[in-house]
Design an enzyme around this catalytic site. Structure first.
Site, PDB file in Angstrom:
ATOM      1  N   CYS A  39       0.833  -1.199   0.000  1.00  7.24           N
ATOM      2  CA  CYS A  39       0.000   0.000   0.000  1.00  7.24           C
ATOM      3  C   CYS A  39       0.870   1.252   0.000  1.00  7.24           C
ATOM      4  O   CYS A  39       1.622   1.458  -0.944  1.00  7.24           O
ATOM      5  CB  CYS A  39      -1.003  -0.028   1.154  1.00  7.24           C
ATOM      6  SG  CYS A  39      -2.357   1.160   0.918  1.00  7.24           S
TER       7      CYS A  39
ATOM      8  N   HIS B 245      -3.835  -4.650  -0.381  1.00  7.99           N
ATOM      9  CA  HIS B 245      -3.423  -5.268   0.885  1.00  7.99           C
ATOM     10  C   HIS B 245      -3.533  -6.788   0.772  1.00  7.99           C
ATOM     11  O   HIS B 245      -4.634  -7.344   0.925  1.00  7.99           O
ATOM     12  CB  HIS B 245      -4.322  -4.787   2.029  1.00  7.99           C
ATOM     13  CG  HIS B 245      -4.089  -3.378   2.438  1.00  7.99           C
ATOM     14  ND1 HIS B 245      -3.141  -3.020   3.367  1.00  7.99           N
ATOM     15  CD2 HIS B 245      -4.684  -2.235   2.041  1.00  7.99           C
ATOM     16  CE1 HIS B 245      -3.161  -1.708   3.533  1.00  7.99           C
ATOM     17  NE2 HIS B 245      -4.089  -1.203   2.735  1.00  7.99           N
TER      18      HIS B 245
ATOM     19  N   GLU C 225      -2.659  -8.926   2.918  1.00  2.79           N
ATOM     20  CA  GLU C 225      -3.031  -9.455   4.232  1.00  2.79           C
ATOM     21  C   GLU C 225      -4.534  -9.361   4.484  1.00  2.79           C
ATOM     22  O   GLU C 225      -5.045  -9.975   5.424  1.00  2.79           O
ATOM     23  CB  GLU C 225      -2.246  -8.738   5.337  1.00  2.79           C
ATOM     24  CG  GLU C 225      -2.722  -7.351   5.717  1.00  2.79           C
ATOM     25  CD  GLU C 225      -2.300  -6.257   4.733  1.00  2.79           C
ATOM     26  OE1 GLU C 225      -2.593  -5.079   5.023  1.00  2.79           O
ATOM     27  OE2 GLU C 225      -1.676  -6.573   3.699  1.00  2.79           O
TER      28      GLU C 225
END
Length: 210
Positions: A81, A190, A192
């Site tokens: 990001c 992202h 994650e």
């Protein structure tokens, strides 16, 4: 098992990145310690918020120098990001220009779209030879939260180095969604927070560390 440091420079989202990397099979330490960051198999540079604030935090722990030193030795770095955005030469937010780490030429600026921020799931267009997206379907979706991005790619390959693998996405207009450039890789989304697709992508990155 790869040894990974998540660089702690005051940016948020550290623990979710740590947990995602652990689930993908890495041993993870969250720290700003220079020696640990340089010694790790891989370094992850997360980032949320404003470009200028992230750069200030990064410089406060000499993170820009850590990134530079790792790359000089061919040691892998993954930006996420705003951790991707700060790798470019500069960022422009609200008319204010800030210097970045200058690993790549170019400017991060506001997306050209009717709705901002770009928040939610989106597909990407990855090159056929991408290692980061290996094994992922073309319709795999990743989670984005941002209003700014690099909207062009100007780095030309220099022989004998291989050309960077640049992945694109569209929100209003095209922007750079991910880059694989030697030991320096990064994603605007992202991983994650991107479910199974993000987990597979992190696993692909970890495979390059072994």
């Amino acid at each position: 098992m790869a040894d990974v440091v998540v660089l702690d420079y005051g940016s948020g989202n550290l623990r979710s990145v740590e947990r995602a990397l652990q689930r993908a099979g890495a041993t993870v330490e969250v720290t700003s310690d220079r020696d640990a960051a340089l010694a790790a198999d891989g370094l992850v540079v997360p980032g949320v918020g404003a470009f200028a604030a992230c750069m200030a935090g990064l410089r406060a722990v000499r993170g820009d120098k850590i990134i530079d030193d790792r790359l000089a030795g061919g040691r892998p770095v993954l930006g996420i990001c705003v951790g991707m955005q700060v790798l470019f030469e500069r960022g422009v937010e609200h008319g204010e220009e800030s210097a970045g780490c200058a690993q790549w030429p170019g400017t991060v600026d506001r997306l050209e779209a009717d709705v901002l921020p770009h928040m939610g799931w989106n597909t990407v267009r990855a090159p056929a030879r991408s290692r980061l997206f290996a094994g992922l379907d073309a319709d795999a979706r990743f989670y984005f939260v941002h209003s700014y991005a690099a909207r062009s790619w100007t780095l030309e390959p220099t022989p004998p180095f291989l050309p960077p693998q640049v992945t694109w996405a569209v929100h209003g207009k095209e922007f750079v969604a991910a880059v694989e450039n030697g030991p320096l890789w990064a994603t605007q989304f992202h991983p994650e927070k991107s479910g199974d697709a993000g987990a597979a992508l992190l696993s692909n990155w970890l495979e390059t560390l072994r």
